[in-house]
Design a protein around this motif. Structure first.
Motif, PDB file in Angstrom:
ATOM      1  N   SER A 115      44.289  32.691  45.770  1.00 53.77           N
ATOM      2  CA  SER A 115      45.394  33.536  46.239  1.00 53.77           C
ATOM      3  C   SER A 115      45.495  34.865  45.493  1.00 53.77           C
ATOM      4  CB  SER A 115      46.719  32.781  46.092  1.00 53.77           C
ATOM      5  OG  SER A 115      46.927  32.411  44.724  1.00 53.77           O
ATOM      6  N   ASP A 116      44.686  35.070  44.444  1.00 56.64           N
ATOM      7  CA  ASP A 116      44.783  36.299  43.648  1.00 56.64           C
ATOM      8  C   ASP A 116      44.396  37.520  44.479  1.00 56.64           C
ATOM      9  OD1 ASP A 116      45.674  35.086  41.372  1.00 56.64           O
ATOM     10  OD2 ASP A 116      43.729  35.044  40.366  1.00 56.64           O
ATOM     11  N   SER A 117      45.217  38.557  44.364  1.00 58.14           N
ATOM     12  CA  SER A 117      44.906  39.829  45.012  1.00 58.14           C
ATOM     13  C   SER A 117      43.951  40.634  44.136  1.00 58.14           C
ATOM     14  CB  SER A 117      46.185  40.629  45.237  1.00 58.14           C
ATOM     15  OG  SER A 117      46.733  41.017  43.976  1.00 58.14           O
ATOM     16  N   ALA A 118      43.475  41.748  44.674  1.00 57.32           N
ATOM     17  CA  ALA A 118      42.609  42.623  43.888  1.00 57.32           C
ATOM     18  C   ALA A 118      43.317  43.091  42.621  1.00 57.32           C
ATOM     19  CB  ALA A 118      42.174  43.809  44.734  1.00 57.32           C
ATOM     20  N   LYS A 119      44.584  43.464  42.745  1.00 60.47           N
ATOM     21  CA  LYS A 119      45.342  43.938  41.576  1.00 60.47           C
ATOM     22  C   LYS A 119      45.464  42.839  40.524  1.00 60.47           C
ATOM     23  CE  LYS A 119      49.662  46.054  40.030  1.00 60.47           C
ATOM     24  NZ  LYS A 119      49.697  45.192  38.847  1.00 60.47           N
ATOM     25  N   GLN A 120      45.700  41.622  40.952  1.00 59.77           N
ATOM     26  CA  GLN A 120      45.826  40.523  39.999  1.00 59.77           C
ATOM     27  C   GLN A 120      44.504  40.258  39.283  1.00 59.77           C
ATOM     28  OE1 GLN A 120      47.485  37.866  43.011  1.00 59.77           O
ATOM     29  NE2 GLN A 120      49.308  37.553  41.741  1.00 59.77           N
ATOM     30  N   VAL A 121      43.391  40.394  39.996  1.00 58.95           N
ATOM     31  CA  VAL A 121      42.078  40.215  39.365  1.00 58.95           C
ATOM     32  C   VAL A 121      41.850  41.312  38.324  1.00 58.95           C
ATOM     33  CG1 VAL A 121      39.592  40.234  39.741  1.00 58.95           C
ATOM     34  CG2 VAL A 121      41.078  38.993  41.324  1.00 58.95           C
ATOM     35  N   VAL A 122      42.156  42.566  38.684  1.00 55.67           N
ATOM     36  CA  VAL A 122      41.997  43.680  37.739  1.00 55.67           C
ATOM     37  C   VAL A 122      42.887  43.455  36.519  1.00 55.67           C
ATOM     38  CG1 VAL A 122      42.367  46.152  37.404  1.00 55.67           C
ATOM     39  CG2 VAL A 122      41.278  45.335  39.498  1.00 55.67           C
ATOM     40  N   ASP A 123      44.108  42.976  36.725  1.00 62.36           N
ATOM     41  CA  ASP A 123      45.020  42.696  35.598  1.00 62.36           C
ATOM     42  C   ASP A 123      44.467  41.596  34.703  1.00 62.36           C
ATOM     43  OD1 ASP A 123      46.765  44.633  36.492  1.00 62.36           O
ATOM     44  OD2 ASP A 123      48.167  43.225  37.432  1.00 62.36           O
ATOM     45  N   LYS A 124      43.841  40.594  35.299  1.00 60.08           N
ATOM     46  CA  LYS A 124      43.253  39.511  34.501  1.00 60.08           C
ATOM     47  C   LYS A 124      42.063  40.019  33.682  1.00 60.08           C
ATOM     48  CE  LYS A 124      44.688  35.444  37.139  1.00 60.08           C
ATOM     49  NZ  LYS A 124      44.278  34.231  37.870  1.00 60.08           N
ATOM     50  N   ILE A 125      41.273  40.931  34.269  1.00 59.00           N
ATOM     51  CA  ILE A 125      40.174  41.526  33.511  1.00 59.00           C
ATOM     52  C   ILE A 125      40.722  42.294  32.313  1.00 59.00           C
ATOM     53  CG2 ILE A 125      38.329  43.253  33.576  1.00 59.00           C
ATOM     54  CD1 ILE A 125      37.911  42.502  36.537  1.00 59.00           C
ATOM     55  N   GLU A 126      41.755  43.086  32.537  1.00 58.50           N
ATOM     56  CA  GLU A 126      42.373  43.841  31.430  1.00 58.50           C
ATOM     57  C   GLU A 126      42.863  42.897  30.336  1.00 58.50           C
ATOM     58  OE1 GLU A 126      46.361  46.456  30.385  1.00 58.50           O
ATOM     59  OE2 GLU A 126      45.802  46.172  32.501  1.00 58.50           O
ATOM     60  N   SER A 127      43.559  41.832  30.739  1.00 58.76           N
ATOM     61  CA  SER A 127      44.088  40.873  29.767  1.00 58.76           C
ATOM     62  C   SER A 127      42.965  40.228  28.961  1.00 58.76           C
ATOM     63  CB  SER A 127      44.890  39.798  30.505  1.00 58.76           C
ATOM     64  OG  SER A 127      45.325  38.792  29.624  1.00 58.76           O
TER      65      SER A 127
END
Length: 391
Positions: A115-127
């Motif tokens: 269910s992760d959106s593109a923004k959520q994936v980018v945020d997880k990479i940052e984290s």
């Protein structure tokens, strides 16, 4: 001012090339560097002295070769800083940090939800980057990106397995966040770089790394150089048409729909749901990868059949790639690479008869040894080898 900047850029290029030569050699001296760079020893001496004073190089052991004065060997200083490599696809993000001498320090895996959106994936990479990065010593970031990318713009163009993943400005976004150079490459090509610099393909000039995960792609190295193609689309073999036998006939399907991990798990779920004889059990109407790998080791007949079908399709594609490119080595990466007897052996049995003719020679087929971190390691190495000192 422009002339000064041009000269500074030239010095930075020469010094980065000098460092690359030190990386590639187990023992190299100033005199040998001068010869390889085709520069005056005095010029190389100036560069080396500056790089030593700035903490990028250190003078190590003495080496004696024949008569004469012992040579002083130059080495990379691991304390000079570190680089981050990121690799992701539909199900997970792998992150690794390497020091200036390319030794791995920390690694991290982050799950991606369906269910992760593109923004959520980018945020997880940052984290994930923040979790293992030392911001005071971070020198660069490399990101292995699934799907199509635009190198010139630093954009991830498209990836079908993450919702809304279209035209994501990864280079601009992460450069602004971390204030270091950021480089992107297709994630399977990043795996090929890892194999070339650290793995099975060291010293091999012509090879293909085949990544089989949620999708399927190939990293192609020809004459020692990563081949990207005119539009950066080389190796996108997921749509390669393949034949799959059904009970009634044969159908033509894209390779990814037959042999990707996603396709195999989906097929096994359908068969299990229909009552097939298997040790597999459905979990939320899905088959878990770890359960499939365990069932393969236990010679579960349903899993063996699915793997043989996938290996047949992949083997046919490898044979055709071999006829076209004549690589010395074919490296299989991804979770299926662990299955030596139930996937790689059937694959070799397809490739060898098709490739062993008067006008062809079958490549050596091996499994990657890097597991889930191959792409991240390659992405980190991409940042390492692109790095230049500030001048």
């Amino acid at each position: 001012m422009k002339a000064v900047k041009t000269k500074q850029n030239a010095i930075a290029e020469a010094e980065s090339e000098l460092i690359r030569l030190v990386r590639q050699s187990e023992s190299v001296s100033r005199v040998e560097l001068a010869r390889q760079l085709n520069l005056a020893p005095s010029t190389v001496g100036l560069y080396v002295d500056r790089l030593v004073s700035e903490g990028y190089l250190q003078e190590g052991r003495k080496a004696v070769r024949g008569a004469g004065r012992p040579r002083t060997i130059l080495e990379l200083d691991p304390q000079a800083g570190h680089f981050i490599g990121v690799d992701f696809e539909a199900s997970q993000i792998a992150i690794t940090s390497v020091d200036f001498s390319q030794k791995v320090h920390q690694q991290e895996v982050i799950r991606i939800l369906a269910s992760d959106s593109a923004k959520q994936v980018v945020d997880k990479i940052e984290s994930g980057i923040r979790a293992i990065a030392d911001s005071d010593r971070l020198l660069g970031i490399g990101i292995g990106v699934p799907g199509v990318i635009d190198h010139a713009q630093g954009i991830a163009v498209h990836y079908e397995h993450i919702p809304s993943w279209h035209n994501i400005s990864l280079v601009g976004h992460f450069t602004q966040l971390f204030e270091v150079p950021v480089y992107i490459e297709n994630n399977i090509r990043a795996m090929a770089l890892a194999e070339q610099w650290f793995g099975s393909a060291r010293g091999v000039s012509d090879f293909v790394c085949l990544g089989i995960r949620s999708g399927i792609g190939a990293g192609v190295v020809i004459d020692g150089r990563l081949h990207t193609g005119r539009d950066g689309l080389a190796g996108e073999i997921g749509n390669w048409p393949c034949r799959r036998a059904t009970r009634q006939s044969q159908e033509i399907l894209p390779l990814e729909q037959i042999a990707s991990v996603r396709a195999i798990l989906s097929e096994l779920a359908e068969q299990t749901m229909a009552g097939a004889d298997t040790m597999l059990t459905l979990k939320r109407n899905r088959i878990v990868l770890e359960d499939m790998l365990h069932a393969a080791e236990e010679n579960d007949p349903l899993v063996l059949k699915a793997l043989t079908q996938a290996a047949t399709a992949v083997g046919q594609v490898i044979a055709q790639i071999s006829l076209l490119l004549n690589p010395q080595l074919m490296i299989v990466a991804g979770p299926l690479a662990k299955l030596s007897e139930t996937f790689l052996e059937p694959l070799r049995n397809v490739v060898n008869p098709l490739s062993s003719t008067k006008h062809a020679k079958a490549p050596q087929i091996v499994a990657s040894q890097f597991g889930m971190y191959g792409g991240a390691l390659g992405a980190a190495a991409l940042a390492v080898h692109q790095w230049k000192p500030d001048r």
